[in-house]
Design a protein around this motif. Sequence first.
Motif, short mmCIF file in Angstrom:
data_model
loop_
_atom_site.label_atom_id
_atom_site.label_comp_id
_atom_site.label_asym_id
_atom_site.label_seq_id
_atom_site.Cartn_x
_atom_site.Cartn_y
_atom_site.Cartn_z
N HIS A 168 -3.79 -25.15 -38.65
CA HIS A 168 -2.68 -24.19 -38.69
C HIS A 168 -1.37 -24.87 -38.27
N HIS A 172 2.19 -26.12 -40.38
CA HIS A 172 3.58 -25.83 -39.99
C HIS A 172 4.48 -27.06 -40.11
N HIS A 178 5.10 -18.26 -41.94
CA HIS A 178 3.71 -17.95 -42.28
C HIS A 178 3.62 -17.39 -43.70
N PHE A 182 2.60 -21.59 -46.89
CA PHE A 182 1.96 -21.99 -45.63
C PHE A 182 0.48 -21.66 -45.67
ZN LIG Z 1 1.78 -20.27 -36.90
#
Ligand SMILES: [Zn+2]
Length: 215
Positions: A168, A172, A178, A182
């Motif tokens: 995750h 980024h 998000h 992404f």
């Molecule tokens: Zn995040």
Amino acid sequence: MRSARRLRLRFDDSSGTLRLTCPARTSRRAALAWALDQREWIEAQLARTLPAEPLADGAIIPIEGRETRIVWAQAEPRTPRLVDGELRCGGPLAGLSRRVESFLKSHALKVMSAEVAEFAALAGVEASSVSVGDAGSRWGSCSSTRRIRLSWRLILAPPNVRRYVVAHEVAHLRHLDHGAQFKALEARLFGPGVSESKATLRRIGPRLRRVGRGR
Ligand SMILES: [Zn+2]
């Protein structure tokens, strides 16, 4: 207490109740959506209500998801090491919890630095730094200057949960939001099972936050 403009979230330790207050004109849906965004803060509050799990001789703590007993014996080396499913540690009993905690932190940093490099190579990016800490209620963060910071407590979680957080944060490095791009990158890096790992972290998170608390 958490607040945003006039929305407030308060956790009552004694009753274990979460109270959301908002002005009459705020829509219920908007208020609930805001509260859902506070999930990590809520988990941190829940963690405070669980019993503390000090890093003491004989204590059983999860390491990479496996329940592991801390065994102190004077003849053992001062630096803790994992042997046959036990965390063995020698040296003076007085500094045991501090030594176990620094072992867990350096183990976490080693494992997750390698995972950041692994996912970053897949994503075609590079992190400027990777560090572990225990600040605030977040499991991980990624700055606009490509610095990734992860909670050392992730080393307590099963590998798939830890790897989900690492994937995750690496996603980024490419997308700070998000959004759809992404999410697609996160799924490509981690592989199938993002939502399961996320749900597991939500479930076990409060316990992970109690390990090493209380002396
Ligand atoms: Zn995040």
